[in-house]
Structure formats: C-alpha cells, structure tokens
Design an enzyme around this catalytic site. Structure first.
Site, PDB file in Angstrom:
ATOM      1  CD  GLU A 213      -2.927  -1.894  -2.955  1.00 34.03           C
ATOM      2  OE1 GLU A 213      -1.895  -1.790  -2.255  1.00 34.03           O
ATOM      3  OE2 GLU A 213      -3.058  -1.358  -4.065  1.00 34.03           O
TER       4      GLU A 213
ATOM      5  CB  THR B 204      -0.901   0.060   1.251  1.00 33.18           C
ATOM      6  OG1 THR B 204      -0.057   0.022   2.407  1.00 33.18           O
ATOM      7  CG2 THR B 204      -1.867  -1.112   1.284  1.00 33.18           C
TER       8      THR B 204
ATOM      9  CG  HIS C 285       1.058  -2.476  -9.245  1.00 35.95           C
ATOM     10  ND1 HIS C 285       0.721  -1.327  -8.570  1.00 35.95           N
ATOM     11  CD2 HIS C 285       0.565  -2.326 -10.499  1.00 35.95           C
ATOM     12  CE1 HIS C 285       0.049  -0.527  -9.389  1.00 35.95           C
ATOM     13  NE2 HIS C 285      -0.055  -1.104 -10.558  1.00 35.95           N
TER      14      HIS C 285
END
Ligand SMILES: [Zn+2]
Length: 311
Positions: A144, A81, A182
């Site tokens: 996340e 995060t 990601h």
C-alpha cells in the site's frame, strides 16, 4: 556505589518496560505474536487434524515427509491507500473490524512499514481475478502506497518502492509480468494505484511489462489513427506500418493486423466479463492520460504489442 548499581538494575528494566508499553502499537504487536503462535501450532500438528473429512479412505499409518518448504508468493499487487497519512493507514490496518491489511505500507517520506511476514496471507485484494487466479490474496504480496488517491507519488516513496520490489523479486523469484495493480485484478471495483503511478518506470526496472515505443510511432497512417470504436467486443483490423510490429520493418511498408480486444485483454490477465471496466483498467495502467472505455487505433496497437508479450 553498590546501592546505585542495584537501583539501576531495577530502574532500567522498568524504563524499558514503560518505553515498550507506550508504543502505540504494542498491544497489536502482542496480539499479532499470539495469532502467529496459534498458526504455527496448527502447522506443526502431525498427523494433520481432520477437518470434517472423516469420510476419506485414509491408510492405516501416517507418513510424514521432510521434502517441503513454505509456499511462496508469486505476485505483487500495488495499491494506493486513498488516505491522508501513513498513520491513518497503520491504524486502519490494525483495527480488527476493518478486515483489511497489507504486507507493506510505504509512506510519502519513503519509510517502509512491514506489517506481516511475506508468507502470511494479507487481506488486500478482495474479490478479484487475474487470468484464472481468483484468490490473489493467497498468492500475492500487497503493498500500500501512502497517497490520497489523486496526487502524484513522491520521489522518496517510489525510490523505496523500487528498493522493496528488488528485494521481493530476488527473495521469491516473482516473474516480471506478475507486478500488477489493484485495478488490474478488480477492474469494476478499484482504481488504484491512480493514473500518476509510474508503471513505465517500474517496467524499466523489471517490474511489470510495458509496450515497445515503436508500437505507437511513427504515426504515418494519418486519420485512421484517431478512430475510436465503442464496440469493444468486435474484432478489428488495423493497417499499421511494418516498423510498428516487426523488428527491422520499414515505416513506409504497411501491414494488416487483426485483433479482438476481449481476447487480447484476457490473455494479458484482465477479467473481461465487464468489458468497459476491463478497458478502463487497461488504460489506467498503460495509457494513463484517458481512461474512457473506448479504444482508439493507437491504443489498439499498444494492446496488440502487449498481448504478444503475454502470449
Ligand atoms: Zn487497493
């Protein structure tokens, strides 16, 4: 006595109502239900509404089929995060102006918050590419992890993540290779999850691929292993021990292999339009100690071993 029970009938719902409305996210939850209802209405519409496609040559009747179900997510994209608490993240993901969300948020203490049904499209990937897939949000579940971006991931968090991944893999039949980060899908923009993320442990549990240890040991070929090359697009030849690339091969017999880093990274899935970024993302995931955009011979061997698994 009758009066008391009458009083309770009035008081209990009021207390419940107060408890519900005092929930910090009760308004968001109400809005969420409203939005979901809107989408359900749209999906139920038959015949489907034309969206400005009146020029299409439709037949004279509408025909519905019952041979359908919902589309399934086929990837899991893992994030950190880069915030200081799970509360901060839950708040961020419920503010309409941020336009970011994910299906799940896992706190440092291992608590799992599900914010969206797996079948909805969350906004966690942004601009990115994996293989030829340029809309990962449409095909993935976003998770996340509560982490400031630099620190190690807590044991409780990783245990909960593994439990969740088992559930998602079983529920949706997500292929082993499709558990990615990601930074893998957006190499020039993102660096999450950070280098402390235990990708090897995940691969051991069936989430993501990993190279064979034999690919980097034994180091029998001396100095050539330390060579680094800044030219990331050049096809390179490596002399390796047979044991490094072949089952049952001897560590004293050597073999020449040819590898083009750009092609190998592309086959794994990386967007190689920016090669230094692609190499950094590859190293963040598989090397983790150093993410400079150069490839040593050892790192090339890891790349060679991995890309064969993705072929
Ligand atoms: Zn991210």
């Amino acid at each position: 006595m009758k009066r008391l029970s009458n009083l309770l009938v009035v008081i209990i719902p009021l207390v419940l109502l107060w408890a519900c409305s005092s929930h910090p996210y009760s308004k968001t939850n109400r809005d969420h239900r409203q939005q979901a209802k809107q989408y359900s209405k749209e999906l139920r519409q038959f015949p489907p509404r034309h969206g400005g496609d009146d020029s299409l040559h439709y037949g004279p009747i509408w025909v519905g089929t019952t041979n359908f179900n919902l589309r399934k997510p086929n990837y899991v994209v893992i994030h950190h995060t880069a915030q200081h608490s799970v509360d901060q993240t839950l708040r961020t993901f419920t503010l309409p102006r941020t336009s970011v969300s994910s299906h799940y948020v896992i706190g440092r203490n291992g608590e799992v918050y599900q914010m969206l049904n797996d079948y909805y499209r969350a906004w966690h990937g942004g601009i990115g590419k994996w293989g030829n897939n340029e809309d990962l949000n449409s095909s993935s579940i976003g998770i996340e992890l509560d982490n400031n971006g630099y620190e190690p991931f807590s044991e409780e968090l990783i245990e909960s993540l593994l439990d969740l991944l088992h559930v998602l893999k079983d529920r949706h039949g997500i292929p082993t290779a499709n558990f990615i980060g990601h930074s893998d899908i957006a190499p020039s923009r993102k660096v999450d999850p950070n280098a402390n993320f235990p990708w090897k442990k995940l691969a051991e549990e069936g989430f993501g691929l990993w190279y064979d240890d034999i690919a980097v040991t034994p180091k029998v070929l001396g100095d050539s292993l330390k060579v680094q090359d800044q030219d990331l697009t050049r096809t390179r030849q490596l002399r390796v021990a047979k044991s490094e690339v072949m089952v049952g091969g001897s560590s004293t017999d050597s073999l020449d292999i040819t590898i083009n880093p750009r092609e190998a990274l592309r086959i794994i899935g990386y967007d190689t339009s920016d090669m230094p970024a692609a190499v950094r993302a590859f190293k963040l995931h598989f090397i983790q100690k150093d993410i400079q955009p150069v490839l040593s011979d050892d790192e090339l061997k890891i790349l060679y071993n991995l890309y064969q698994k993705y072929l």
